[in-house]
Design a protein around this motif. Structure first.
Motif, PDB file in Angstrom:
ATOM      1  N   SER A 128       7.924  -3.108   4.382  1.00  0.00           N
ATOM      2  CA  SER A 128       7.002  -3.095   5.409  1.00  0.00           C
ATOM      3  C   SER A 128       5.508  -2.398   4.942  1.00  0.00           C
ATOM      4  N   LEU A 129       5.449  -1.869   3.935  1.00  0.00           N
ATOM      5  CA  LEU A 129       4.300  -1.389   3.450  1.00  0.00           C
ATOM      6  C   LEU A 129       3.270  -2.585   2.975  1.00  0.00           C
ATOM      7  N   TYR A 130       3.964  -3.648   2.453  1.00  0.00           N
ATOM      8  CA  TYR A 130       3.452  -4.537   2.016  1.00  0.00           C
ATOM      9  C   TYR A 130       3.315  -5.773   3.189  1.00  0.00           C
ATOM     10  N   GLY A 131       3.747  -5.461   4.328  1.00  0.00           N
ATOM     11  CA  GLY A 131       3.509  -6.284   5.511  1.00  0.00           C
ATOM     12  C   GLY A 131       4.706  -7.319   5.694  1.00  0.00           C
ATOM     13  N   THR A 143      -3.911  -0.734   9.289  1.00  0.00           N
ATOM     14  CA  THR A 143      -3.103  -1.654   9.922  1.00  0.00           C
ATOM     15  C   THR A 143      -2.501  -2.704   9.128  1.00  0.00           C
ATOM     16  N   ILE A 144      -1.307  -2.931   8.610  1.00  0.00           N
ATOM     17  CA  ILE A 144      -0.625  -3.694   7.855  1.00  0.00           C
ATOM     18  C   ILE A 144       0.403  -4.541   8.599  1.00  0.00           C
ATOM     19  N   ARG A 145      -0.041  -5.875   9.135  1.00  0.00           N
ATOM     20  CA  ARG A 145       0.940  -6.477   9.645  1.00  0.00           C
ATOM     21  C   ARG A 145       1.378  -7.927   8.856  1.00  0.00           C
ATOM     22  N   SER A 146       0.739  -8.200   7.625  1.00  0.00           N
ATOM     23  CA  SER A 146       1.119  -9.287   6.978  1.00  0.00           C
ATOM     24  C   SER A 146       0.907  -8.703   5.263  1.00  0.00           C
TER      25      SER A 146
END
Ligand code: ATP
Length: 510
Positions: free
Chosen positions: A304-307, A324-327
């Motif tokens: 999740s930390l790397y999206g 904000t990391i979504r990808s």
């Protein structure tokens, strides 16, 4: 004396000259559940592969119901009533549940597959096992837990006399584990013998009649499960006693800490998949280790930390700024890099050269602003190849032709070239040889010393302890315990991974 359903004697199996099994013996009776335990790399899966006929042993004997089986193959094993459930699922995603269950023995009518009967048989089997799964669904539509359960149903559909289970509970939630155990007890009552491999000690003790412990490809101990506690198992598996650790503490630098350093990454109440309330800080120059059994949630947190996985709640700060990391693209923009055992997740381009793998992403970044200077890239790649000691005849060599360890170094070089501040290392040394492992780990320590923040996980506790400055143990999606370097104790970390707190005097028992 009761005749063993299966007895293997003095099995030796080597891979490239390295002995994975060093004269291992195991036997079990009809209707017996044997818990096979050992640390990572102890030889458990290799042993199952020998019993199942996938690996031919170098030497040793196999007896089934007292009769020696000279040459065992997967087909022969199936004829003899041996079924195996793999650690990594081998279902066909585009086929239905029913087709997957009966893939080896589809019911036929007038020479053609009787889909109606197959579907009914599958549904009956699922019902008998109290599983609410639609047999006409495609496997790709199922959850990870359902896929694992289908794998188990598939093995049971063959009415096995001997069932080999390699970490079947890793992807299962508690309710599903209970259902699996009910199923195992049903099989046992029908005379089926089960070999159950798991790192979850409480489960092994609960379900097994007998426990067999192996270490470095050799037998350590074997006896009724009532004689074993988690502490005894861990001590025998690791071969390390509490006294050894007292000695080790004396030589450990307990003053080593990054607490005063600049915080690079902070998570607050992170919730992702089954993990929740994950709050920690990663400092500049720190290697923060995460320990957890398969399915504990460590992978979810890292991904999740790397999206790669969506967080459901919580906050991520990078250098004290909300991120904000979504990808993966968002993660890269925030200065994060990712190295895993999975080449695809690594963003590795197997058909491209070492140079292109190191420089392409930074080239893409630069392209936004200016023309890429190819000779600049060649120089940069050459400098990383030298600095990281990447063994390749030339930077033009295709990365797929490098050894596993050197491929991982090239991926690390890519993140250095991109000037990532934080690198997430998810089992970065899995599947590479011992010398390359220590090379890659030394490199990770070197780049941390140069000021990067590293999040690191490995299934090998000794490796995790060696590399990390601090270890957070995650159990069932929660941060269970934290160990500072001065508190490192292999066995206590393994127990914490099993949700077991330190107990005093545990080593006096035996
Ligand atoms: N196909 C293979 N080629 C080369 N080496 C192998 C192979 N399979 C296993 N090994 C090596 O044999 C040893 C035993 O591995 P094995 O997978 O049997 O251990 P394990 O006890 O099942 O570990 P884990 O709990 O991590 O699954 C390890 O050193 C491993 O690297």
């Amino acid at each position: 004396m009761e005749q063993s359903a299966l007895r293997i004697s003095k099995i030796i199996k080597s891979f490239d000259g390295i002995k994975a099994l060093k004269g291992l013996s195991l036997s079990f009776n009809k209707g017996e559940i044997v818990g096979l335990v050992g640390s990572n790399g102890a030889g458990k899966s290799t042993l199952l592969n020998v019993i199942w006929g996938a690996y031919a042993p170098d030497s040793g004997d196999i007896f089934i119901n007292g009769e020696q089986v000279k040459k065992i193959s997967p087909t022969k094993a199936q004829e003899l009533g041996i079924s195996i459930i793999f650690q990594h699922r081998r279902l066909m995603p585009y086929m239905t549940v029913a087709e997957n269950i009966f893939i080896d023995n589809m019911p036929k009518k007038h020479g053609i597959v009787d889909f109606k009967k197959m579907s009914k048989d599958a549904q009956d089997l699922l019902k008998m096992l109290s599983l609410d799964i639609d047999s006409s669904k495609k496997v790709e539509e199922l959850s990870a837990e359902e896929k694992q359960l289908v794998e188990i149903v598939k093995a049971c559909s063959k009415n096995p006399k001997i069932l080999l289970m390699d970490e079947p509970t890793t992807a299962l939630r508690q309710g599903d584990v209970d259902r699996l155990f009910t199923l195992m007890r049903t099989l046992k009552s029908r005379g089926c013998s089960v070999v159950f491999i798991s790192h979850r000690l409480k489960e092994v003790i609960e379900i097994s009649d007998r426990i067999s412990i192996i270490r470095d490809g050799a037998n350590v101990s074997d006896g009724p499960s009532t004689q074993y506690s988690p502490d005894r198992i861990v001590e025998e598996m690791s071969g390390i006693t509490a006294t050894d650790f007292e000695h080790q503490r004396d030589v450990t630098d307990s003053s080593f800490s990054h607490a005063g350093q600049e915080v690079l990454l902070r998570t607050e109440g992170l919730k992702v998949a089954n993990s929740q309330s994950i709050s920690f800080e990663l400092h500049k120059g720190e290697i923060l280790g995460f320990a957890g059994l398969g399915g504990s949630g460590v992978e979810d947190i890292f991904e999740s930390l790397y999206g790669l996985k969506t967080k459901q709640a919580g906050d991520i700060e990078i250098e004290n700024q909300h991120a904000t990391i979504r990808s993966p693209m968002d993660a890269i923009k925030h200065g994060l890099g990712f190295v895993s055992e999975d080449r695809q997740l690594n963003g590795e381009f197997l058909e491209l050269s070492v140079k292109d793998n190191i420089c392409i992403p930074s080239g893409q970044k630069k392209r936004l602003f200016s023309m890429i200077n190819r000779s600049e890239e060649t120089l940069a790649a050459a400098s990383y190849i030298e600095k990281l000691n990447i063994k390749t005849e030339s930077s033009q060599k295709l990365i797929k032709n490098l050894s596993g360890g050197n491929q991982q170094k090239a991926i690390i070089a890519k993140w250095l070239q991109l000037q990532s501040k934080i690198i997430i290392m998810c089992e970065p040394t899995a599947g590479i040889d011992v010398a390359a492992k220590s090379d890659v780990n030394a490199l990770i320590q070197q780049i941390a010393e140069e000021g990067k923040g590293i999040l690191y996980t490995s299934s090998y506790i000794t490796e995790l302890m060696h590399v990390s400055d601090r270890i957070i143990v995650v159990y069932q999606g929660q941060m269970f315990k934290e160990f500072s370097r001065s508190q490192y104790d292999h066995n206590q970390i393994y127990l914490a991974m099993n949700g077991i707190e330190e107990q005093s005097g545990v080593n006096d028992e035996h």
